[in-house]
Design an enzyme around this catalytic site. Structure first.
Site, PDB file in Angstrom:
ATOM      1  N   GLN A 182      35.955  39.385  -2.666  1.00 51.06           N
ATOM      2  CA  GLN A 182      36.160  40.847  -2.696  1.00 51.06           C
ATOM      3  C   GLN A 182      35.398  41.547  -1.567  1.00 51.06           C
ATOM      4  O   GLN A 182      35.339  42.771  -1.535  1.00 51.06           O
ATOM      5  CB  GLN A 182      35.717  41.418  -4.054  1.00 51.06           C
ATOM      6  CG  GLN A 182      36.502  40.905  -5.239  1.00 51.06           C
ATOM      7  CD  GLN A 182      37.967  41.353  -5.250  1.00 51.06           C
ATOM      8  OE1 GLN A 182      38.359  42.279  -4.527  1.00 51.06           O
ATOM      9  NE2 GLN A 182      38.770  40.689  -6.045  1.00 51.06           N
ATOM     10  N   HIS A 197      33.042  35.889 -11.230  1.00 48.96           N
ATOM     11  CA  HIS A 197      34.424  35.490 -11.557  1.00 48.96           C
ATOM     12  C   HIS A 197      34.371  34.049 -12.082  1.00 48.96           C
ATOM     13  O   HIS A 197      33.483  33.278 -11.707  1.00 48.96           O
ATOM     14  CB  HIS A 197      35.226  35.553 -10.252  1.00 48.96           C
ATOM     15  CG  HIS A 197      36.698  35.314 -10.387  1.00 48.96           C
ATOM     16  ND1 HIS A 197      37.240  34.065 -10.546  1.00 48.96           N
ATOM     17  CD2 HIS A 197      37.743  36.178 -10.358  1.00 48.96           C
ATOM     18  CE1 HIS A 197      38.560  34.161 -10.598  1.00 48.96           C
ATOM     19  NE2 HIS A 197      38.897  35.436 -10.492  1.00 48.96           N
ATOM     20  N   LYS A 216      43.941  38.011  -0.541  1.00 46.70           N
ATOM     21  CA  LYS A 216      43.350  39.309  -0.880  1.00 46.70           C
ATOM     22  C   LYS A 216      43.091  40.147   0.369  1.00 46.70           C
ATOM     23  O   LYS A 216      42.595  41.261   0.285  1.00 46.70           O
ATOM     24  CB  LYS A 216      42.033  39.100  -1.640  1.00 46.70           C
ATOM     25  CG  LYS A 216      42.218  38.459  -3.018  1.00 46.70           C
ATOM     26  CD  LYS A 216      40.921  38.416  -3.756  1.00 46.70           C
ATOM     27  CE  LYS A 216      40.955  37.488  -4.950  1.00 46.70           C
ATOM     28  NZ  LYS A 216      41.709  38.014  -6.090  1.00 46.70           N
ATOM     29  N   CYS A 268      39.286  37.628 -15.159  1.00 46.02           N
ATOM     30  CA  CYS A 268      38.584  36.351 -14.946  1.00 46.02           C
ATOM     31  C   CYS A 268      37.070  36.542 -14.944  1.00 46.02           C
ATOM     32  O   CYS A 268      36.359  35.857 -14.200  1.00 46.02           O
ATOM     33  CB  CYS A 268      39.043  35.659 -13.663  1.00 46.02           C
ATOM     34  SG  CYS A 268      40.764  35.211 -13.681  1.00 46.02           S
ATOM     35  N   ASP A 297      30.220  34.296  -2.896  1.00 50.18           N
ATOM     36  CA  ASP A 297      31.639  34.516  -3.170  1.00 50.18           C
ATOM     37  C   ASP A 297      32.065  35.756  -2.384  1.00 50.18           C
ATOM     38  O   ASP A 297      31.697  36.884  -2.727  1.00 50.18           O
ATOM     39  CB  ASP A 297      31.832  34.726  -4.678  1.00 50.18           C
ATOM     40  CG  ASP A 297      33.284  34.963  -5.052  1.00 50.18           C
ATOM     41  OD1 ASP A 297      34.097  35.255  -4.149  1.00 50.18           O
ATOM     42  OD2 ASP A 297      33.610  34.862  -6.251  1.00 50.18           O
TER      43      ASP A 297
HETATM   44  N1  PLP Z   1      35.990  35.533  -6.875  1.00 55.07           N
HETATM   45  C1  PLP Z   1      36.276  36.833  -6.988  1.00 55.07           C
HETATM   46  C2  PLP Z   1      35.170  37.838  -6.904  1.00 55.07           C
HETATM   47  C3  PLP Z   1      37.598  37.233  -7.183  1.00 55.07           C
HETATM   48  O1  PLP Z   1      37.888  38.533  -7.309  1.00 55.07           O
HETATM   49  C4  PLP Z   1      38.611  36.259  -7.259  1.00 55.07           C
HETATM   50  C5  PLP Z   1      40.014  36.637  -7.522  1.00 55.07           C
HETATM   51  O2  PLP Z   1      40.300  37.602  -8.185  1.00 55.07           O
HETATM   52  C6  PLP Z   1      38.254  34.914  -7.120  1.00 55.07           C
HETATM   53  C7  PLP Z   1      36.933  34.600  -6.939  1.00 55.07           C
HETATM   54  C8  PLP Z   1      39.270  33.832  -7.184  1.00 55.07           C
HETATM   55  O3  PLP Z   1      40.152  33.943  -6.123  1.00 55.07           O
HETATM   56  P1  PLP Z   1      41.408  32.953  -6.025  1.00 55.07           P
HETATM   57  O4  PLP Z   1      42.198  33.189  -7.273  1.00 55.07           O
HETATM   58  O5  PLP Z   1      42.106  33.392  -4.798  1.00 55.07           O
HETATM   59  O6  PLP Z   1      40.870  31.585  -5.968  1.00 55.07           O
END
Ligand code: PLP
Length: 408
Positions: free
Chosen positions: A203, A123, A226, A365, A200
């Site tokens: 998810q 992401h 999430k 993203c 990360d």
């Molecule tokens: N990393 C992953 C794998 C994500 O799916 C997301 C959000 O969709 C993020 C990071 C970023 O999360 P946030 O927008 O809550 O900072």
């Protein structure tokens, strides 16, 4: 197995119609999940009964608010199996966790020529902060490639992960392909060359049991919104020794021990990284979300999601012209990104919305990942604890209707 109808009763929004006589089919939990009553009520209760600033008032309400906020930190820390709650920094979201790591650890430890290893399925939150750092420090960002079926190509690891690598930062679960990566193996590989490992968990934490000690990662990022919790709060876990060695991220109130006109010293963990008034109600809501997920059981949640995802992948694969991206069922989390020949992903999402079905369309993203596979966008349906087979059937029926509409 999870009683999905019982779970659905916990989410008031699922009783709201998308349009008159059109029930909401919410298939976008990967972007942000819905909130159960227990979370909404916990935040409501804070504002109605103990609202006050934390860590500073010498009166009952402030002490109650502080206790509730810090108790929530303890719950979240235990949820990911941190050794102690001081290893859990409250941040705004996963994105802020990566920015904190890149700014604080990165600026102190990355020098010209050093390498930062990411993967092609990251992401933007786990790409851009490292690119900014690399630009400033003249460091190099490298990426572990993704195979055509959506896995990391680990055969490249020997070449990409070397003594020049200072950090390997990768996602536990892809938000596009749903790929569940071999976390322990990647962390061990990073440590073997003396690199740090950051994961990360955005998810992963909502969907499966997480154990940062068993995984042995050094830093771990995730978002409350999430995982049934509110927006505006998330977590950065770090091993105590590492966090203690890292300089502060933002300066201001709450993160100091002593301030003089000449300089300042800083508070102990976790407060060193939490400048200013925090998101108090959100922290308390985050704790309530963890209570809620614990009550359902993370093993049960994971098993239900595997069931509903397998069902969805089978049904979607019957839609003519539909291409599913990512690994097969059983090797992925609850997201299904797809394209349909002759249809734009945004048009698909727009037409699904007319049937009350909420999905996401775009690059999610993960622009470089889409570009690698020669596409600009996908349509993504994502499943959670309240998704029923009936809802998956509605998605498939609606897609078939859309295809007919376009004479495909
Ligand atoms: N990393 C992953 C794998 C994500 O799916 C997301 C959000 O969709 C993020 C990071 C970023 O999360 P946030 O927008 O809550 O900072």
């Amino acid at each position: 197995m999870l009683d999905v109808n019982k779970v659905r009763a916990d989410f008031p929004i699922l009783d709201v119609e998308a349009y008159p006589d059109t029930p909401l089919v919410f298939l976008d939990s990967a972007a942000s999940s819905q909130k159960p009553t227990a979370v909404i009520e916990a935040m409501n209760r804070y504002y109605r009964t103990i609202n006050a600033n934390v860590h500073r008032g010498i009166y009952r309400f402030s002490e109650d608010a502080t206790n509730a906020y810090e108790a929530a930190r303890g719950k979240v820390a235990r949820f990911i199996n941190a050794r102690e709650s001081a290893e859990l920094i409250f941040v705004r979201n996963t994105t802020e966790a990566f920015n904190l790591a890149a700014y604080s650890w990165g600026r102190a430890n990355i020098n010209a020529g050093d390498e930062i290893l990411l993967t092609e399925m990251e992401h933007h939150a786990n790409i851009v902060p490292w690119q900014l750092l690399a630009e400033e420090k003249e460091a190099i960002v490298r990426y572990i490639p993704v195979t055509a079926d959506g896995f990391l190509d680990l055969s490249t690891l020997d070449e990409l992960l070397t003594e020049r690598t200072k950090i390997l930062s990768f996602t536990a679960v892809s938000n596009v392909f749903g790929t569940i990566n071999p976390i322990k193996k990647l962390v061990a590989a990073a440590h073997a060359v003396g690199a740090l490992a950051m994961v990360d968990g955005a998810q992963a934490v909502p969907h499966m049991p997480v154990d940062v000690q068993a995984w042995d990662c050094d830093l771990f990022a995730f978002s409350s919104h999430k995982m049934c919790g509110p927006t505006g709060i998330g977590g950065l876990y770090g091993k105590r020794a590492l966090l203690e060695a890292m300089p502060p991220f933002m300066g201001g109130g709450d993160m100091i021990r002593k301030v003089t006109f000449e300089g300042s010293t800083f508070a102990d963990l976790p407060h060193k990284f939490e400048a200013g008034t925090p998101a108090i109600a959100e922290g308390i809501g985050f704790g309530a979300a963890v209570d809620y997920l614990n009550e359902l059981g993370m093993e049960e949640i994971h098993a239900y999601e595997q069931f509903i995802t397998t069902y969805a992948l089978e049904e979607l694969s019957e839609v003519k012209g539909l291409k599913l991206w990512g690994p097969p069922a059983g090797k992925r989390g609850g997201v299904a990104a797809f394209t349909i020949e002759g249809l734009h992903p945004h048009d698909i999402a727009d037409l699904l919305d007319k049937d009350g079905i909420a999905v996401r369309a775009g690059h999610h993203c993960a622009m470089p990942l889409h570009k690698k596979f020669g596409i600009n966008a996908t349509t993504r349906a994502s499943f959670y604890i309240h998704t029923t087979t009936d809802e998956v059937d509605k998605l498939v029926d609606s897609l078939n209707r859309i295809r007919k509409l376009f004479r495909l």
